[in-house]
Design a protein around this motif. Structure first.
Motif, PDB file in Angstrom:
ATOM      1  N   ARG A 148       0.844  -1.193   0.000  1.00  0.00           N
ATOM      2  CA  ARG A 148       0.000   0.000   0.000  1.00  0.00           C
ATOM      3  C   ARG A 148       0.879   1.243   0.000  1.00  0.00           C
ATOM      4  O   ARG A 148       2.053   1.195   0.386  1.00  0.00           O
ATOM      5  CB  ARG A 148      -0.934   0.019   1.207  1.00  0.00           C
ATOM      6  N   ALA A 150       2.079   4.391   1.584  1.00  0.00           N
ATOM      7  CA  ALA A 150       2.124   4.864   2.966  1.00  0.00           C
ATOM      8  C   ALA A 150       3.072   6.055   3.083  1.00  0.00           C
ATOM      9  O   ALA A 150       4.086   6.130   2.392  1.00  0.00           O
ATOM     10  CB  ALA A 150       2.581   3.743   3.903  1.00  0.00           C
ATOM     11  N   ASP A 157      -4.190   7.883  -1.217  1.00  0.00           N
ATOM     12  CA  ASP A 157      -4.067   6.451  -1.455  1.00  0.00           C
ATOM     13  C   ASP A 157      -3.511   6.219  -2.859  1.00  0.00           C
ATOM     14  O   ASP A 157      -3.245   7.165  -3.610  1.00  0.00           O
ATOM     15  CB  ASP A 157      -5.422   5.737  -1.276  1.00  0.00           C
ATOM     16  N   LEU A 158      -3.354   4.949  -3.205  1.00  0.00           N
ATOM     17  CA  LEU A 158      -2.758   4.590  -4.492  1.00  0.00           C
ATOM     18  C   LEU A 158      -3.623   5.052  -5.660  1.00  0.00           C
ATOM     19  O   LEU A 158      -3.104   5.524  -6.676  1.00  0.00           O
ATOM     20  CB  LEU A 158      -2.545   3.074  -4.554  1.00  0.00           C
ATOM     21  N   ASP A 159      -4.952   4.928  -5.537  1.00  0.00           N
ATOM     22  CA  ASP A 159      -5.830   5.344  -6.630  1.00  0.00           C
ATOM     23  C   ASP A 159      -5.683   6.832  -6.921  1.00  0.00           C
ATOM     24  O   ASP A 159      -5.670   7.247  -8.087  1.00  0.00           O
ATOM     25  CB  ASP A 159      -7.285   5.025  -6.285  1.00  0.00           C
ATOM     26  N   GLU A 160      -5.587   7.645  -5.892  1.00  0.00           N
ATOM     27  CA  GLU A 160      -5.441   9.091  -6.088  1.00  0.00           C
ATOM     28  C   GLU A 160      -4.117   9.415  -6.763  1.00  0.00           C
ATOM     29  O   GLU A 160      -4.061  10.244  -7.681  1.00  0.00           O
ATOM     30  CB  GLU A 160      -5.547   9.796  -4.740  1.00  0.00           C
TER      31      GLU A 160
END
Length: 249
Positions: A148, A150, A157-160
């Motif tokens: 993930r 961090a 987060d990763l999607d953003e």
């Protein structure tokens, strides 16, 4: 300059920093300004290995041998008659490939510099370093794939993070012609990214205290893309009204 070239991203390591917006604005030529996230400029390093580079319609086996390439990059936006565009400005491109360097500004947009790359990779660890033969630029990065994203102050987060970089697929580079910035668009049918932890990062650009005084730039995180088919599309060049002196001559 050819309008389209196909290749595969065998590995793309994006090392991201957050930086003082006013400082970064002073480093950019017209018409670019920093694209801000939570008030910070987003800058970084792209370390990319490309394989099978070829013209559309040619079989992959007829493509060029894999090439290691590096770019210092700044997320930017600029005005057009119709909208505000986003992408990256690239003050310096480096490559181990003599052909890429020789054809930079001809077949490939942008001025490319010859560098010696050292690479050590596993499925989870990536160590990529280069030093230019003109001794003007170096990078040394060690990153490890994680489950993930961090510790990022830029992205929740990763999607953003993935959306931010996918929408900034237009890159404009310093060229051999003063005041002219040559453009390239990355087009891909899919966009898969993995988060990574940066264990070590050095850069002649972001470690230069004349450009980035202490406290003005901070490491934020890293993303990795692997085995992604892409098409590179040349864009019309952009020109600066004033004279822009490259940060790397």
């Amino acid at each position: 300059m050819l309008p389209r070239v196909q290749s595969e991203i065998q590995r793309r390591l994006l090392v991201n920093y957050r930086a003082d917006a006013d400082l970064v604005a002073r480093l950019l030529p017209e018409p670019f300004r920093p694209q801000l996230v939570h008030g910070a400029a987003v800058v970084g390093i792209c370390l990319i290995r490309l394989g099978g580079t070829r013209l559309p319609g040619m079989p992959r086996v007829a493509g060029l041998r894999p090439t290691e390439n590096g770019a210092h990059r700044i997320a930017v936006e600029w005005d057009t008659p119709d909208s505000v565009r986003t992408g990256v400005f690239i003050p310096r491109r480096d490559s181990h490939s003599r052909a890429t360097v020789a054809l930079g500004g001809r077949l490939y947009p942008g001025w490319h510099h010859r560098s010696v790359f050292t690479v050590a990779e596993t499925d989870t660890d990536l160590r990529v370093a280069f030093r230019s033969t003109d001794d003007e630029a170096y990078v040394d990065v060690h990153a490890r794939i994680t489950d993930r994203l961090a510790g990022s102050a830029l992205f929740a987060d990763l999607d953003e993070a993935s959306r931010f970089f996918r929408t900034g697929a237009d890159g404009y580079s310093v060229s051999r012609h003063p005041g002219v910035h040559e453009g390239l668009r990355l087009v891909s049918p899919r966009w898969d990214v993995e988060p990574a932890q940066v264990l070590h990062a050095r850069s002649s650009f972001y470690d230069d205290r004349r450009l980035f005084p202490p406290g003005s730039v901070e490491l934020d995180g890293a993303l990795v893309m692997r085995h992604i088919p892409v098409t590179w599309q040349a864009l019309p060049p952009l020109e600066s009204k004033g004279t822009f002196t490259s940060l790397y001559v």
